[in-house]
Design a protein around this motif. Sequence first.
Motif, PDB file in Angstrom:
ATOM      1  N   LEU A 299      44.684  42.825  37.951  1.00 46.96           N
ATOM      2  CA  LEU A 299      44.789  41.555  38.658  1.00 46.96           C
ATOM      3  C   LEU A 299      44.017  40.447  37.950  1.00 46.96           C
ATOM      4  CD1 LEU A 299      44.525  42.824  42.333  1.00 46.96           C
ATOM      5  CD2 LEU A 299      46.524  41.789  41.258  1.00 46.96           C
ATOM      6  N   THR A 300      42.901  40.762  37.311  1.00 45.45           N
ATOM      7  CA  THR A 300      42.165  39.739  36.568  1.00 45.45           C
ATOM      8  C   THR A 300      42.956  39.257  35.368  1.00 45.45           C
ATOM      9  OG1 THR A 300      40.997  41.366  35.198  1.00 45.45           O
ATOM     10  CG2 THR A 300      39.934  40.713  37.253  1.00 45.45           C
ATOM     11  N   CYS A 301      43.864  40.089  34.851  1.00 42.06           N
ATOM     12  CA  CYS A 301      44.659  39.699  33.689  1.00 42.06           C
ATOM     13  C   CYS A 301      45.649  38.589  34.020  1.00 42.06           C
ATOM     14  CB  CYS A 301      45.405  40.902  33.132  1.00 42.06           C
ATOM     15  SG  CYS A 301      44.341  42.170  32.410  1.00 42.06           S
ATOM     16  N   VAL A 302      46.082  38.503  35.285  1.00 45.23           N
ATOM     17  CA  VAL A 302      47.029  37.458  35.678  1.00 45.23           C
ATOM     18  C   VAL A 302      46.428  36.089  35.402  1.00 45.23           C
ATOM     19  CG1 VAL A 302      48.303  36.455  37.604  1.00 45.23           C
ATOM     20  CG2 VAL A 302      48.066  38.940  37.420  1.00 45.23           C
ATOM     21  N   PHE A 303      45.187  35.895  35.827  1.00 45.73           N
ATOM     22  CA  PHE A 303      44.516  34.618  35.607  1.00 45.73           C
ATOM     23  C   PHE A 303      43.953  34.538  34.188  1.00 45.73           C
ATOM     24  CE2 PHE A 303      40.678  31.910  35.899  1.00 45.73           C
ATOM     25  CZ  PHE A 303      41.285  30.728  36.307  1.00 45.73           C
ATOM     26  N   GLY A 304      43.405  35.645  33.704  1.00 51.06           N
ATOM     27  CA  GLY A 304      42.803  35.650  32.372  1.00 51.06           C
ATOM     28  C   GLY A 304      43.794  35.373  31.269  1.00 51.06           C
ATOM     29  N   SER A 305      45.070  35.682  31.490  1.00 49.83           N
ATOM     30  CA  SER A 305      46.074  35.447  30.448  1.00 49.83           C
ATOM     31  C   SER A 305      46.193  33.975  30.092  1.00 49.83           C
ATOM     32  CB  SER A 305      47.436  35.979  30.904  1.00 49.83           C
ATOM     33  OG  SER A 305      47.955  35.190  31.968  1.00 49.83           O
ATOM     34  N   ALA A 306      45.903  33.106  31.057  1.00 51.93           N
ATOM     35  CA  ALA A 306      46.011  31.666  30.803  1.00 51.93           C
ATOM     36  C   ALA A 306      45.057  31.221  29.703  1.00 51.93           C
ATOM     37  CB  ALA A 306      45.735  30.892  32.085  1.00 51.93           C
ATOM     38  N   LEU A 307      43.952  31.937  29.542  1.00 47.13           N
ATOM     39  CA  LEU A 307      42.968  31.552  28.528  1.00 47.13           C
ATOM     40  C   LEU A 307      43.453  31.807  27.114  1.00 47.13           C
ATOM     41  CD1 LEU A 307      39.778  32.833  30.352  1.00 47.13           C
ATOM     42  CD2 LEU A 307      40.385  30.456  29.914  1.00 47.13           C
ATOM     43  N   SER A 308      44.517  32.605  26.974  1.00 50.21           N
ATOM     44  CA  SER A 308      45.060  32.856  25.637  1.00 50.21           C
ATOM     45  C   SER A 308      46.022  31.758  25.196  1.00 50.21           C
ATOM     46  CB  SER A 308      45.785  34.208  25.615  1.00 50.21           C
ATOM     47  OG  SER A 308      46.875  34.215  26.525  1.00 50.21           O
ATOM     48  N   ALA A 309      46.258  30.768  26.061  1.00 49.29           N
ATOM     49  CA  ALA A 309      47.141  29.648  25.707  1.00 49.29           C
ATOM     50  C   ALA A 309      46.527  28.829  24.584  1.00 49.29           C
ATOM     51  CB  ALA A 309      47.383  28.768  26.925  1.00 49.29           C
TER      52      ALA A 309
END
Length: 429
Positions: A299-309
Amino acid sequence: MGVSLIEDLPQEVLDNVLAGLTLPEICNLRICSRKMGVKTAQPRYKAHFRRTKVGLERAQLALFVGITKNQGLGCIVEDLTLEGMLAKSSVSWPYQHDVQSPLRLSTSKSKACIALLSEALCNIQSANGDVRRLRSLTLRVVDARERIHSWYDPTRFVVIRDRWRPIWNCASTSFNIAISALAESGTSVEQMRILDNNSEQRGSLASNTLHMVMQRKQIRTAMPLRALKQLSLSLSDPDVSSQLLGLRFALEACPELKALALHQFSIGAKYLSNTQYTPAARCGIREFWKLPESAEENLTCVFGSALSARTLPRLKSLRLDGVYTTGEDLIRFVQRTTPHSLRLQQIKLVTGSYAALFDYCTAQTSPITTLDLKNLYEGALKVTFDSTDSYDLRSEGGAIRNAISYHTASPPRTRFEIEPMIQQLYGPF
């Protein structure tokens, strides 16, 4: 005594009559006579077209195409609401049929809906010199199935996951139709609300659907969200999935975004596969709040993925609700988006603390001018703010620079306190 005709009514009286009619009823009234057609082409009548609600069914979309042809009144639409339709025939029993219902984004029905919606949007573009953009686009799901309210039993989880899988599938299909039609027609939108009104309905867009749709080459090339200023989005994870980069692709597609509201809908441990819980098992109310460690990491990856933008938009307003994340990811996201207004509600830090974020928010050089905090968690411990001795804190103006002190403790929970939160956060009852 002469015959009294409705077309002879004073205009203000006729306007009041029109206010109580639906759009199809007004259309029927207009074709009664030429005089009636002229008298009903007034601001109150046109308001029905400025705010248009269209079901994502071929018949309703064909009607929408019809009123946008030949520079018709449908071309003045400013606020468009698209409704995914979950028909009564979608209900099945036993519930296992719903669990196994597959998600198919590309079907003959969805392709036909995309073509019709794209044609209507192209008509709107042509009628306005190819410069028309929608002020807002709202995506909803309408559930017309029977016996909805009788399915809820707070001690059984089957109704939450199994009975509402068709809603998740309908939301995914509707999102694919809307984004694909925007891309094909070249229509731009200023505001987009995707299943974000929990006070009226329950339902969210699956994170893996956001990933599948936004990463397609056609969508990334057309950039249908290039002019988007405001985005309100409710994400869910009916299944723990590895395809969690959808939020990243969505934010990369919105370079002009100024306001972001993100709600993450999560389900408890017994709603996940490979756990000790079974569909018909009764369990204590506290089990609604338990998640296995592996699920929290996903579940943390859902939000954390945005940081890879590669780049993130510079925001004026940021609202996060129900998000699972880490202390490090949260402060990095806030620092990169530099919001002026920050609202955090029902946020759970799986690791780390809020100390660094609070220091950033209250620093003299911080861009934040309004801070609204409510129901924050560090792991299983709930944050209590010392200044208010409560779980809530709102700070603005000169007080925004005051240091924030807090402590954490296990929150007292009773069945009556928790059940309303479950209904608000965890699905449509």
